[in-house]
Write a protein that holds these residues in place. Structure first.
Motif, mmCIF file in Angstrom:
data_model
loop_
_atom_site.group_PDB
_atom_site.id
_atom_site.type_symbol
_atom_site.label_atom_id
_atom_site.label_comp_id
_atom_site.label_asym_id
_atom_site.label_seq_id
_atom_site.Cartn_x
_atom_site.Cartn_y
_atom_site.Cartn_z
ATOM 1 N N PRO A 49 18.883 51.532 25.396
ATOM 2 C CA PRO A 49 18.885 52.568 24.526
ATOM 3 C C PRO A 49 19.742 52.423 23.588
ATOM 4 O O PRO A 49 20.771 51.736 23.234
ATOM 5 C CB PRO A 49 19.526 53.622 25.724
ATOM 6 N N GLY A 50 19.329 53.297 22.298
ATOM 7 C CA GLY A 50 20.211 53.451 21.030
ATOM 8 C C GLY A 50 19.216 53.130 19.970
ATOM 9 O O GLY A 50 19.470 54.014 18.897
ATOM 10 N N LEU A 51 19.003 51.998 19.919
ATOM 11 C CA LEU A 51 18.113 51.505 18.835
ATOM 12 C C LEU A 51 16.843 50.892 19.002
ATOM 13 O O LEU A 51 16.475 50.504 20.230
ATOM 14 C CB LEU A 51 18.920 50.023 18.058
ATOM 15 N N ASN A 52 15.872 50.915 18.163
ATOM 16 C CA ASN A 52 14.484 50.063 18.297
ATOM 17 C C ASN A 52 14.614 48.752 18.171
ATOM 18 O O ASN A 52 15.703 48.238 17.779
ATOM 19 C CB ASN A 52 13.369 51.073 17.768
ATOM 20 N N LYS A 53 13.361 48.131 18.444
ATOM 21 C CA LYS A 53 13.612 46.621 18.337
ATOM 22 C C LYS A 53 13.894 46.342 16.956
ATOM 23 O O LYS A 53 14.603 45.133 16.802
ATOM 24 C CB LYS A 53 12.035 46.169 18.827
ATOM 25 N N GLU A 54 13.260 46.773 15.927
ATOM 26 C CA GLU A 54 13.475 46.425 14.536
ATOM 27 C C GLU A 54 14.925 46.591 14.214
ATOM 28 O O GLU A 54 15.500 45.450 13.527
ATOM 29 C CB GLU A 54 12.533 47.213 13.397
ATOM 30 N N GLU A 55 15.437 47.695 14.635
ATOM 31 C CA GLU A 55 16.894 47.923 14.336
ATOM 32 C C GLU A 55 17.915 46.725 15.173
ATOM 33 O O GLU A 55 18.861 46.471 14.568
ATOM 34 C CB GLU A 55 17.335 49.305 14.729
ATOM 35 N N TYR A 115 29.329 30.067 20.615
ATOM 36 C CA TYR A 115 28.734 30.544 21.562
ATOM 37 C C TYR A 115 27.640 31.544 21.126
ATOM 38 O O TYR A 115 26.820 31.737 21.863
ATOM 39 C CB TYR A 115 29.778 31.472 22.349
ATOM 40 N N HIS A 116 27.855 32.292 20.153
ATOM 41 C CA HIS A 116 26.910 33.340 19.494
ATOM 42 C C HIS A 116 25.551 32.467 19.050
ATOM 43 O O HIS A 116 24.532 33.227 19.057
ATOM 44 C CB HIS A 116 27.545 34.004 18.311
ATOM 45 N N LEU A 117 25.482 31.345 19.172
ATOM 46 C CA LEU A 117 24.327 30.470 19.017
ATOM 47 C C LEU A 117 23.462 30.784 20.277
ATOM 48 O O LEU A 117 22.281 31.161 20.408
ATOM 49 C CB LEU A 117 24.232 29.057 18.850
ATOM 50 N N LEU A 118 24.213 30.919 21.427
ATOM 51 C CA LEU A 118 23.602 31.123 22.623
ATOM 52 C C LEU A 118 23.064 32.487 22.683
ATOM 53 O O LEU A 118 21.924 32.871 22.928
ATOM 54 C CB LEU A 118 24.320 30.820 24.059
ATOM 55 N N ALA A 119 24.212 33.434 22.456
ATOM 56 C CA ALA A 119 23.993 35.030 23.017
ATOM 57 C C ALA A 119 23.049 35.429 21.880
ATOM 58 O O ALA A 119 22.036 36.044 22.218
ATOM 59 C CB ALA A 119 25.548 35.553 22.633
ATOM 60 N N VAL A 120 23.254 35.384 20.539
ATOM 61 C CA VAL A 120 22.413 35.880 19.521
ATOM 62 C C VAL A 120 20.949 35.015 19.416
ATOM 63 O O VAL A 120 20.028 35.918 19.272
ATOM 64 C CB VAL A 120 23.069 35.899 18.195
ATOM 65 N N GLY A 121 20.860 33.891 19.583
ATOM 66 C CA GLY A 121 19.957 33.200 19.513
ATOM 67 C C GLY A 121 18.754 33.443 20.519
ATOM 68 O O GLY A 121 17.694 33.872 20.183
ATOM 69 N N TYR A 122 19.249 33.580 21.552
ATOM 70 C CA TYR A 122 18.397 34.073 22.832
ATOM 71 C C TYR A 122 17.932 35.627 22.956
ATOM 72 O O TYR A 122 16.883 35.724 23.215
ATOM 73 C CB TYR A 122 18.912 33.538 24.190
ATOM 74 N N ALA A 123 19.076 36.407 22.453
ATOM 75 C CA ALA A 123 18.747 37.550 22.328
ATOM 76 C C ALA A 123 17.642 38.055 21.429
ATOM 77 O O ALA A 123 16.555 38.903 21.634
ATOM 78 C CB ALA A 123 20.042 38.554 22.049
ATOM 79 N N LEU A 124 17.550 37.322 20.152
ATOM 80 C CA LEU A 124 16.636 37.668 19.078
ATOM 81 C C LEU A 124 15.140 37.016 19.769
ATOM 82 O O LEU A 124 14.234 37.670 19.491
ATOM 83 C CB LEU A 124 16.934 36.727 17.733
#
Length: 562
Positions: free
Chosen positions: A270-276, A315-324
């Motif tokens: 909750p909070g933001l849509n996919k684009e945000e 580490y954010h290569l994992l966290a952000v890369g996969y979340a995207l």
């Protein structure tokens, strides 16, 4: 009359020496505490409350620790490198414990038992045996074990929990949990669980399956409410935070954990849509290096992006890369810090990692580097990761299955935890086989019995994940010692499922005295799936890990000639 009283007091002390389970008088207890204070000073010993060591025991350890309500009776010999005894365990008269020995809770060691956690070298036939060096693998005796009179346990052996060693047995090999073993050399005579009725065994399986299904349904029903509780208003606007307790730091990871938890059930946080959400995550990447420094926890002044020295940026290569990827998006820029580090420079960096003292950190670096290779290859047409795999296959230890060495204080913690990080970002991520899976299983199972990190009341998310994922990965290639691994997984499930806090999730430490958070929740949900999958019942949960902990290869590396 005074003479008779003196004899009576001496006799009472004799009784306690040989039968320490008797209740001591206040005077006897004070004498024992005085004796323990001397042993603490002399041998770096540690004693739990209401423990007892007879003054007539032969006590000469280099290091020693014993839990509450445990005792060592008169005539017993305790000597050697490092001896650890849990709570409510007993060492009876004339037993010998020598070398490096780890004994769990509720263990009964009968009279004249010999436990030798060392061995004499004898390989050099040109040198007398007494001149050859001693070797030490160590012995582990798990919880609730009974070792009968005159049994002998030799170096390198692990006796599984709830087992019975028959009187006079000579134990030269590992004994699985719930076994009754006897003979010379000792063999498993039967499994204690076989004595239970088939209906009782079926009921235990049914109970686990019901618990997993109920847990999965509860998490699905609560996950949106849970995520909303970690979406808080700050001076920078609403953000996700790991914990809602006062003083919690802002982190990049909290956003990614929220996305991964929601993705378990096909939803968005909750909070933001996919684009945000996509715009938020893509904004963290540095366009020059392609790394993702944390704006709230920036790298040190001497950070070298070309060598990936900042752990959060990696580490954010994992966290952000996969979340995207879960949001059907990608990083805006290739990871140039990874693509430009290759050949001789890469080999030099790999060799310089702290394999001997901090194998976890070395594995962490390779995990992040491997993920950068994956992201580049999948989304930007980067080079294939042959250099790093060639180095890893060549450097794996065939005897332990690990990369890196144990340390005196932490034993196998560093190599096993480093094994998880290293293999997650390479062999698991690219779908390639491990070099020595059976040797790795031996090492991982030995580590899983280390009571410093794993007990009924201990085992944080990192340490449990760093055992179950490597075991789960190894069992894609072999069934070696699978029964022991499954029993360990069931024990962990029994410890874990009841620690869920409604509307808030899990704490990283898994104990209710610690605040729950997004990181602990995301990790334990993935851990529970891996534990259940090893037991063959993960489908009952109704979810499957996504992102960092997804069980399927991110990309299947194929030979170039296919």
């Amino acid at each position: 009359m005074d003479h008779i009283l003196a004899i009576s007091e001496h006799w009472n002390d004799e009784e306690l020496d040989y039968m320490p389970w008797l209740s001591p008088t206040e005077e006897q207890r004070e004498k024992q505490l005085e004796w323990q204070r001397f042993l603490i000073h002399r041998y770096k010993a540690e004693f739990g409350t209401n423990s007892y060591v007879s003054r007539k025991a032969h006590f000469f350890p280099e290091r020693f620790a014993m839990g509450e309500k445990s005792y060592i009776a008169a005539g017993a010999t305790v000597r050697g490198e490092h001896i650890q005894i849990g709570a409510n365990s007993t060492v009876n008269s004339y037993a010998t414990i020598a070398g490096r020995v780890q004994i769990g809770d509720g263990v009964r060691i009968a009279t004249h038992v010999s436990i030798f956690g060392f061995n004499h070298g004898y390989e050099d036939t040109m040198l007398p045996i007494y001149q050859q060096p001693l070797t030490t693998k160590g012995i582990i005796i798990e919880d609730d074990v009974w070792i009968g009179a005159n049994a002998v346990v030799l170096d390198g052996v692990t006796i599984g929990a709830h087992s019975i060693i028959a009187a006079g047995a000579i134990v030269t090999k590992d004994v699985p949990a719930y076994s009754i073993a006897g003979g010379n050399p000792a063999k498993v005579l039967r499994n204690r669980l076989e004595g239970a009725s088939s209906s009782a065994s079926a009921a235990a399986v049914s109970d686990l399956e019901s618990a997993l299904a109920a847990f999965g349904a509860k998490v699905k029903a609560q996950h949106q409410e849970l995520l909303a509780s970690y979406y808080v208003q700050t001076e920078d606007g609403p953000i996700y935070v790991d914990k809602t307790v006062l003083g919690t730091k802002k982190t990049v990871r909290a956003w990614c954990d929220a996305i991964e938890i929601a993705a378990l059930f096909g939803t968005l946080p909750p909070g933001l849509n996919k684009e945000e959400l996509v715009a938020k995550l893509r904004g963290f990447q540095d366009p020059v290096s392609g790394l993702l420094p944390d704006p709230w926890n920036p790298p040190a002044a001497d950070d070298d992006p070309a060598r990936l020295t900042d752990h959060l940026s990696r580490y954010h290569l994992l966290a952000v890369g996969y979340a995207l990827e879960l949001l059907d998006a990608t990083l805006p820029y290739p990871v140039r810090a990874v693509s430009e580090l290759k050949g001789a420079s890469l080999y030099e960096k790999l060799a310089s990692l702290p394999w001997q003292t901090n194998a976890w950190s070395a594995g962490d670096w390779i995990d992040c580097f491997g993920t950068g290779l994956y992201l580049n290859q999948k989304h930007f047409g980067g080079e294939r990761p042959h250099d790093v795999f060639g180095w890893l296959y060549a450097q794996a230890d065939p005897y332990s299955g690990m990369w890196g060495l144990p340390t005196p204080g932490e034993q196998w913690l560093q190599p096993v935890n480093g094994f998880y990080r290293l293999t997650r970002g390479t062999f698991a991520q690219f779908g390639l086989p491990l070099p020595y899976p059976e040797a790795a299983i031996d090492t991982i199972l030995a580590h899983s019995r280390n009571r410093n990190y794993f007990r009924h009341d201990a085992g944080n998310a990192c340490n449990v994940l760093d055992v179950i994922h490597p075991l789960w990965l190894c069992y894609k290639q072999t069934d070696y010692r699978r029964g022991e691994a499954v029993q360990w997984a069931k024990n962990q499930l029994g410890r874990t499922l009841g620690q869920w806090v409604d509307g808030k999730g899990f704490s990283f430490e898994l104990e209710r005295s610690f605040p729950p958070g997004l990181q602990g929740t995301e990790m334990w949900l993935s851990i529970i799936w891996l534990l259940a999958d090893l037991c063959g019942c993960s489908s009952l949960l109704g979810y499957k890990p996504q992102g960092v902990h997804r069980p399927d290869p991110a990309i299947q590396l194929q030979p170039s000639w296919k």
